[in-house]
Each structure stands twice: as structure tokens, then as C-alpha cells.
Write an enzyme that holds these catalytic residues in place. Sequence first.
Site, mmCIF file in Angstrom:
data_model
loop_
_atom_site.group_PDB
_atom_site.id
_atom_site.type_symbol
_atom_site.label_atom_id
_atom_site.label_comp_id
_atom_site.label_asym_id
_atom_site.label_seq_id
_atom_site.Cartn_x
_atom_site.Cartn_y
_atom_site.Cartn_z
ATOM 1 N N GLY A 57 41.668 153.794 56.164
ATOM 2 C CA GLY A 57 42.092 153.958 57.556
ATOM 3 C C GLY A 57 41.256 154.959 58.341
ATOM 4 O O GLY A 57 41.610 155.328 59.456
ATOM 5 N N ARG A 84 42.449 150.438 60.483
ATOM 6 C CA ARG A 84 42.100 151.852 60.732
ATOM 7 C C ARG A 84 42.153 152.153 62.226
ATOM 8 O O ARG A 84 41.479 153.076 62.695
ATOM 9 C CB ARG A 84 40.729 152.168 60.180
ATOM 10 C CG ARG A 84 39.683 151.255 60.765
ATOM 11 C CD ARG A 84 38.319 151.732 60.509
ATOM 12 N NE ARG A 84 37.420 150.618 60.729
ATOM 13 C CZ ARG A 84 36.127 150.714 60.735
ATOM 14 N NH1 ARG A 84 35.576 151.871 60.514
ATOM 15 N NH2 ARG A 84 35.374 149.671 60.939
ATOM 16 N N ASP A 104 37.740 137.871 64.591
ATOM 17 C CA ASP A 104 38.554 139.068 64.841
ATOM 18 C C ASP A 104 37.795 140.076 65.689
ATOM 19 O O ASP A 104 38.386 141.051 66.164
ATOM 20 C CB ASP A 104 39.004 139.711 63.517
ATOM 21 C CG ASP A 104 37.852 139.942 62.561
ATOM 22 O OD1 ASP A 104 37.155 138.972 62.234
ATOM 23 O OD2 ASP A 104 37.635 141.096 62.153
#
Length: 487
Positions: free
Chosen positions: A122, A89, A248
Amino acid sequence: MQFAFDNTYARLPRELFAHVEPTPVDDPQLIAFNSELADLLGVDAGDYDPADIAQLFAGNRLPQGAEPIAMAYSGHQFGGFSPVLGDGRAILLGEVVGRDGVRRDIQLKGSGPTPFSRRGDGRSALGPVLREYLVSEAMHALGVPTTRALAAVWSGESVFRETPLPGGVFVRVARSHIRVGTFQYLRARDDLDNLRQLLDYSMQRLDPQAADADNPALAFFAGVISRQAQLVAAWMSLGFIHGVMNTDNTSISGETIDYGPCAFLDAYDPAKKFSSIDHGGRYAFHNQPPIAQWNLARLADTLLPLIDEDQDKAIAAAKRELEAYARQIEAAMIERFAAKLGIAAGDDASWSLAESLLQLMHRERADFTRTFRHLANALDGDDAPLRSEFADPRAPLEWLDEWRADLARRGIATKDASRRIRGANPAVIPRNHRIEEVINAGIEGDFAPFHRMHQALQTPYEERAEDGIYRLAPRPEEEVQATFCGT
Ligand code: AMP
Ligand code: MG
């Protein structure tokens, strides 16, 4: 509005990203624009029209020179490895070199689906956009390395979570969005050629001196390590809980990134966690230093083939660096907690003083930020505010005597100590219960509380009369028990 884009990430091997255009939204409205940051970025905002830049930052109209991409990355999430995550996103518009000579990414978050969206939409809800704006700018004002907020836009559309919520787009600025997970992405594919290129690129961008070292990969690793050690020590000294320290969400630039379920401690509890999905407390407050080391070990896994052809040698070298991390974060925490007590140079004695105060604070449910800040008043002769933070106001008396004796032994003048205390212990932090109020008002279309709080967070080490409510701890009924990921 003109951005002098100079895009380099989009020149890297195609495996590392996907080209993707933002998806326009219905009726974007500008909530906030950080003109000071825009100025640092060398962006010529001119006499901007809010409606115009809302179009730009919502992704409805791309600025000239933008090359929108979604970055690919993997990640260990709560310990489990996902080989393909990527920007589901977020869309990177490109890079600009600021007035300070620093290259930074400009990224839209919540601007529509990408090839990495999986089942996600997203999009971002407005609440997390407001939270990230406030907390990341607060971290910057507190002196903590962090991604920054360039703008927040109300999309004019609904996003569906459990219920329909107003949507938003956040414009994020970072030294780079390369994460530990970016390296993991190539390593998981055994793609050593591209891994080498990513390493070269990362060094050039963040650590040019590492490229000249005898062992560049190892020198780069050492640089990432020392930035993480400094960063997490800063979090610990401010009572900040990141909440989702997945690989991440671990930036190799050493910036705090991804303000999802983050929160600052109110009452001190070393095992505190807020995130509703962190069932085991993996990312609880006191676990942050070892978890950062675990994440760095995952970076080491990816770099081993670039450190030495002989894997045993590579492993031994990486281990030495990981041990250096433990020493570095310990030293950084000793320094920071010494300063919190008004002591210039930390040592074992200052650390045990800090530890015994923390133990008392835990037992007596004392507020982390307020207690440390009140130490300055205690030195100036008034220890009533400090004692009132403890369930039993007599609890800290003995500790206060010990601490004053320690300062005297060190020959530290009272006024120096209180100045140091007020410089190391903020008065104003973005407390969760205030953020919730800001979000609830924002959802109703009232952004005045957002702007008021943002203003107060600009000068966290000052006690301005008009910022009084931001210095208060939550009343029991105001206390936020759980936070939720920004999805
Ligand atoms: P985060 O929790 O924000 O670090 O996100 C973890 C992963 O989930 C990243 O790959 C995100 O891009 C992806 N993700 C989170 N929210 C969404 C969303 N609403 N739509 C698509 N992908 C998402
Ligand atoms: Mg993330």
C-alpha cells in the site's frame, strides 16, 4: 487547511468501494505543495505550516469532511483480465467543487494498505512520487488533459522493493478516478443494476448531456471515445509513451492517469518502449492509438446490455462508435502534426510531409522534441540546429526544400508558421535522464533539482536561458533505457 468536501462517490452502492483509513507514517515532511491548484480547488490554505500539511497529506490526520474509501475496479493488464484490482495503495478522501465549478477527486497514493492491496504494502517509493508530480504537472502545462499533483510528502519511512527505499505519499487530483476497469468490475459480476447506477453517476459527473440523449449509454460511450481520441493524439504529437495502458489505467474522463513507467521519446523510434515489463512492446509508442481503441472496445463490452436489449443491435451500434474513434484520432493527429509543421489546417499533403520527416528522423536517430522545435529556427533562416539533430546533417535538406515549398504554396507567412511551430512544439519536456537525476538527488534528501525542474516545466513552450539543461537531449551515456512501474 479547509477543504469544502462534497462527497458523492461514497454515496454509490457499497459494491463499488471499501471504507478504509490511511495508515499514519513516522515522520512526514512536505516536499511540494501546489498552492495554485489548491486555490483552483477553493481550498483555503491560509498561512499554512508545512509540518502541519505534511501530516494532512501523509494521511496522519484526516481533513474535516473526508470520507476515505478505496475504489473497486477490474482491469485488463497487458491483455489479461483481472476481475479484482481496486485501489491497493490509493485512498480517495473525497470530492471538492472548484472555483471553476468542476468537481474533482482528492486522492492519497501510497497511504497504506486497503482491502485491495493483495500482497502489496500500500506504499509508494519516493522516486515514483517525484516522477508523477513532475510529469503530470508538465502534461498540464503542455495543455494535455491529466490528473494533477496537489502535494508530495516524504514519509520518513522505508519501503522495501528490491532494496529499502525512502517512501512517499502523492496527493492526486482528478476529474474522477472512474476507469474502464470500474465498469468492468460490475459487468464481471453481472451486476446490471449497479452498472446502470455507475453509468448514471458517470454521465451526471462528466457528460450531463449524454443523459438526455435518445440512447444515453451509447452517447456516453461516444463521449468517452472522443476524449480518448483527443488525448492519445496529444500524446502522439508530443512523443509521450504512457507505458501501461491497461484498462484500469484508462480514465473515462479522458485524463492521462497513472504515471508509472511513462517516458518521452528522445530519438524518434516509432516502436520505442521503455517499460521493463512490456516485453512484447504492447504499449510501444506507435501502438498507443490502436491500444486505446482496444481498451474502448472493452468498455463497449460492459455497456452492451445498457445500449440495447437486442445484443446484435447493441454490438452494431458500439462498432460504429469504435469506427468513429479511428476517424477521430486520425483527424486529430493530422491537425496536430500540421501545426507542428506550422500549417494551420491539416490535410493529406501535410500528413505525408510529417510522415516523411518522421521516417528521416527515425533513420537518422534525430531527437523528436528538438527536431520539431528547430523547424522554427529553420524558417527564420538558420537550419544548422535542425540539421545537427540528424546523424547525417545533409539528410533533411531535400525535405526542408519540399516543406518550404509547401508552406509557400499554401501562402503561409513565415512569422505565422514559426509562431505556430513554437506553440505546438515544446522546448522543455520532462526527459527521463533529468527525472532520474532529480530522483537520485531526492533520495539523498536534496529536493533543489526537483524544484528547479518543476519550475522549468511550467513554461514548456518558452526558451528561457536558465532552462537550457532541460532542452538538451541525453548524451549516449545519460540515456535511460528502461523504466519501472511505480510499485
Ligand atoms: P498500477 O500499476 O499502479 O496501475 O497498479 C496496478 C494495481 O496494483 C492496482 O490495483 C494497484 O492498486 C495495485 N498496486 C500497485 N502497487 C501496489 C502496492 N505497493 N501495494 C498495494 N497495491 C498495489
Ligand atoms: Mg493503476
